[in-house]
Scaffold this motif. Structure first.
Motif, PDB file in Angstrom:
ATOM      1  N   ARG A 262      -3.858   2.437  18.042  1.00  0.00           N
ATOM      2  CA  ARG A 262      -5.156   2.686  17.480  1.00  0.00           C
ATOM      3  C   ARG A 262      -5.596   3.409  18.464  1.00  0.00           C
ATOM      4  N   ASN A 263      -6.151   3.978  20.393  1.00  0.00           N
ATOM      5  CA  ASN A 263      -6.077   5.152  20.573  1.00  0.00           C
ATOM      6  C   ASN A 263      -4.366   5.968  20.013  1.00  0.00           C
ATOM      7  N   ALA A 264      -3.600   6.113  20.253  1.00  0.00           N
ATOM      8  CA  ALA A 264      -3.363   6.828  19.675  1.00  0.00           C
ATOM      9  C   ALA A 264      -3.462   7.911  18.048  1.00  0.00           C
ATOM     10  N   ILE A 265      -3.844   7.094  17.298  1.00  0.00           N
ATOM     11  CA  ILE A 265      -3.966   7.138  16.087  1.00  0.00           C
ATOM     12  C   ILE A 265      -5.926   8.114  15.915  1.00  0.00           C
TER      13      ILE A 265
ATOM     14  N   ALA B 114       0.104   8.062  13.248  1.00  0.00           N
ATOM     15  CA  ALA B 114       0.648   7.578  12.806  1.00  0.00           C
ATOM     16  C   ALA B 114       0.635   6.396  12.057  1.00  0.00           C
ATOM     17  N   ASP B 115       1.184   5.427  10.927  1.00  0.00           N
ATOM     18  CA  ASP B 115       0.117   4.665  10.218  1.00  0.00           C
ATOM     19  C   ASP B 115       0.964   3.443  10.464  1.00  0.00           C
ATOM     20  N   PRO B 116      -0.039   2.327  10.430  1.00  0.00           N
ATOM     21  CA  PRO B 116       0.658   1.156  10.828  1.00  0.00           C
ATOM     22  C   PRO B 116       1.604   0.906   9.395  1.00  0.00           C
ATOM     23  N   HIS B 117       1.991  -0.161   9.696  1.00  0.00           N
ATOM     24  CA  HIS B 117       3.426  -0.952   8.738  1.00  0.00           C
ATOM     25  C   HIS B 117       2.539  -1.714   7.922  1.00  0.00           C
ATOM     26  N   ASP B 118       3.036  -1.656   6.944  1.00  0.00           N
ATOM     27  CA  ASP B 118       1.741  -2.702   5.702  1.00  0.00           C
ATOM     28  C   ASP B 118       1.766  -4.701   6.455  1.00  0.00           C
ATOM     29  N   TYR B 119       3.386  -4.471   7.573  1.00  0.00           N
ATOM     30  CA  TYR B 119       3.544  -6.077   8.269  1.00  0.00           C
ATOM     31  C   TYR B 119       2.366  -6.209   9.227  1.00  0.00           C
ATOM     32  N   ILE B 120       1.847  -4.627   9.888  1.00  0.00           N
ATOM     33  CA  ILE B 120       1.649  -5.167  11.150  1.00  0.00           C
ATOM     34  C   ILE B 120      -0.194  -5.084  10.540  1.00  0.00           C
ATOM     35  N   VAL B 121      -0.491  -4.586  10.015  1.00  0.00           N
ATOM     36  CA  VAL B 121      -2.062  -4.550   9.309  1.00  0.00           C
ATOM     37  C   VAL B 121      -2.205  -5.932   8.614  1.00  0.00           C
ATOM     38  N   GLU B 122      -1.703  -6.782   7.794  1.00  0.00           N
ATOM     39  CA  GLU B 122      -1.674  -7.788   7.451  1.00  0.00           C
ATOM     40  C   GLU B 122      -1.494  -8.770   8.954  1.00  0.00           C
ATOM     41  N   LYS B 123      -0.564  -8.288   9.676  1.00  0.00           N
ATOM     42  CA  LYS B 123      -1.141  -9.471  10.558  1.00  0.00           C
ATOM     43  C   LYS B 123      -2.265  -9.350  11.968  1.00  0.00           C
ATOM     44  N   TYR B 124      -2.371  -8.086  11.770  1.00  0.00           N
ATOM     45  CA  TYR B 124      -4.010  -7.370  12.582  1.00  0.00           C
ATOM     46  C   TYR B 124      -5.136  -8.425  11.768  1.00  0.00           C
ATOM     47  N   LYS B 125      -4.795  -8.610  10.990  1.00  0.00           N
ATOM     48  CA  LYS B 125      -6.269  -9.231   9.291  1.00  0.00           C
ATOM     49  C   LYS B 125      -6.250 -10.736   9.470  1.00  0.00           C
TER      50      LYS B 125
ATOM     51  N   LYS C 169       0.401  -1.316  -0.375  1.00  0.00           N
ATOM     52  CA  LYS C 169      -0.404  -0.169   0.391  1.00  0.00           C
ATOM     53  C   LYS C 169       0.233   1.332   0.072  1.00  0.00           C
ATOM     54  N   ASP C 170       0.279   2.891  -0.782  1.00  0.00           N
ATOM     55  CA  ASP C 170       0.868   3.709  -0.379  1.00  0.00           C
ATOM     56  C   ASP C 170       0.806   4.056   0.965  1.00  0.00           C
ATOM     57  N   ASN C 171       1.426   4.712   1.358  1.00  0.00           N
ATOM     58  CA  ASN C 171       2.179   5.330   2.788  1.00  0.00           C
ATOM     59  C   ASN C 171       1.182   5.913   2.774  1.00  0.00           C
ATOM     60  N   GLY C 172       0.858   5.767   4.078  1.00  0.00           N
ATOM     61  CA  GLY C 172      -0.222   7.183   4.365  1.00  0.00           C
ATOM     62  C   GLY C 172      -1.754   6.675   3.901  1.00  0.00           C
ATOM     63  N   THR C 173      -1.892   5.394   4.357  1.00  0.00           N
ATOM     64  CA  THR C 173      -2.726   5.042   3.878  1.00  0.00           C
ATOM     65  C   THR C 173      -3.610   3.637   4.250  1.00  0.00           C
ATOM     66  N   ASN C 174      -2.613   3.016   5.499  1.00  0.00           N
ATOM     67  CA  ASN C 174      -2.814   2.147   6.320  1.00  0.00           C
ATOM     68  C   ASN C 174      -3.416   2.391   7.438  1.00  0.00           C
ATOM     69  N   PHE C 175      -3.689   4.104   7.809  1.00  0.00           N
ATOM     70  CA  PHE C 175      -4.438   3.672   9.128  1.00  0.00           C
ATOM     71  C   PHE C 175      -5.979   3.692   9.285  1.00  0.00           C
ATOM     72  N   GLY C 176      -6.281   3.350   7.461  1.00  0.00           N
ATOM     73  CA  GLY C 176      -8.116   3.531   7.769  1.00  0.00           C
ATOM     74  C   GLY C 176      -8.857   1.598   8.190  1.00  0.00           C
ATOM     75  N   GLU C 177      -7.753   1.147   7.440  1.00  0.00           N
ATOM     76  CA  GLU C 177      -8.155  -0.136   7.127  1.00  0.00           C
ATOM     77  C   GLU C 177      -7.792  -1.038   8.290  1.00  0.00           C
ATOM     78  N   PHE C 178      -6.381  -0.160   8.882  1.00  0.00           N
ATOM     79  CA  PHE C 178      -6.127  -0.717  10.382  1.00  0.00           C
ATOM     80  C   PHE C 178      -7.423  -0.656  11.957  1.00  0.00           C
ATOM     81  N   ILE C 179      -8.158   0.710  11.397  1.00  0.00           N
ATOM     82  CA  ILE C 179      -9.225   1.392  12.727  1.00  0.00           C
ATOM     83  C   ILE C 179     -10.449   0.075  12.062  1.00  0.00           C
ATOM     84  N   THR C 180     -10.682   0.173  10.769  1.00  0.00           N
ATOM     85  CA  THR C 180     -11.821  -1.108  10.254  1.00  0.00           C
ATOM     86  C   THR C 180     -11.991  -2.250  11.200  1.00  0.00           C
ATOM     87  N   ILE C 181     -10.309  -2.777  10.928  1.00  0.00           N
ATOM     88  CA  ILE C 181     -10.087  -3.982  11.677  1.00  0.00           C
ATOM     89  C   ILE C 181      -9.726  -4.359  13.150  1.00  0.00           C
TER      90      ILE C 181
END
Length: 244
Positions: free
Chosen positions: A62-65, A78-89, A2-14
């Motif tokens: 998430r609370n920090a974001i 803060a924008d979660p790293h791709d690896y963190i988002v995939e792990k969360y999923k 994913k492009d930088n700065g776009t992971n936080f939305g998916e992270f919050i959804t999870i």
């Protein structure tokens, strides 16, 4: 990627999906914190127990974001790293759709190498050597009557004193030593068809059973040894699943 700065939305959804799931499972109101829900779930759910530290860390992120005092100037903070988002999923998927062993890691009945009491013991041993099989279920009338293994042959030699086998000897010759209760250094367990992968992983993690090593977990319809064999799982199957 994913492009930088776009992971936080998916992270919050999870995070939100997980939060809703836990509240339903625990029947808790919204005044109970997300972190407390994780701790409560960990006391009753093995998946949460395993991943509790990760989930608590993700909750803090998430609370920090979300509670960002400088949102007007720096969003997200803060924008979660791709690896963190995939792990969360993956954790969310494991929680909401836990893998059933029979559908994933088990060797199903049609693919299990089996033998009968009338099969040639020498030919079975040749196949064990050729294909690196350690345990051969012995089936009679679709029912498991025992397991033929190196342990079986060793016990036979020790108890009979017979160190040479006739070319035409059959598995029946080892009848006294193939029942699962007769294996002196290995144990076997039976579980129902809906048993989860994580439960079988836990069984192998606690593999010592009265000084015996857990060799195979057999799957039948309700976990009854007298039912038709549906599948089996070895420690190698578990290890291979986690490496994928």
């Amino acid at each position: 990627m994913k492009d930088n700065g776009t992971n936080f939305g998916e992270f919050i959804t999870i995070y939100n999906e997980l939060d809703e799931f836990m509240r339903r499972e625990l029947n808790q109101d919204y005044w109970v914190s997300h972190s407390e829900l994780i701790r409560q779930m960990a006391r009753k759910n093995k998946v949460f127990k395993i991943y509790m530290d990760d989930l608590l860390s993700f909750a803090r992120l998430r609370n920090a974001i979300v509670h960002n005092p400088d949102k007007r100037y720096a969003h997200p903070i803060a924008d979660p790293h791709d690896y963190i988002v995939e792990k969360y999923k993956k954790i969310l998927d494991t929680v909401m759709r836990p893998a059933i062993a029979l559908d994933t890691i088990a060797v199903t009945r049609r693919n299990i190498y089996t033998a009968s009491l009338e099969d040639s013991a020498l030919e079975v041993m040749k196949d064990m050597n050729k294909y690196a099989y350690s345990y051969i279920p012995i089936i009679e009338g679709e029912m498991l009557v025992g397991v033929f293994s190196e342990n079986t042959v060793f016990s036979y030699i020790v108890h009979t004193g017979n160190i040479s086998l006739e070319k035409d000897v059959k598995i029946r010759e080892f009848c006294e030593f193939i029942p699962i209760s007769k294996h002196e250094s290995e144990s076997f367990e039976f579980v129902p068809r809906d048993t989860l992968v994580i439960d079988i992983e836990d069984m192998f993690a606690k593999e010592l059973r009265q000084d015996k090593r857990l060799a195979v977990v057999f799957i039948t319809d309700s976990g009854d040894p007298n039912e038709k064999l549906l599948g089996l799982v070895t420690a190698w199957d578990v290890a291979g699943y986690r490496e994928e």
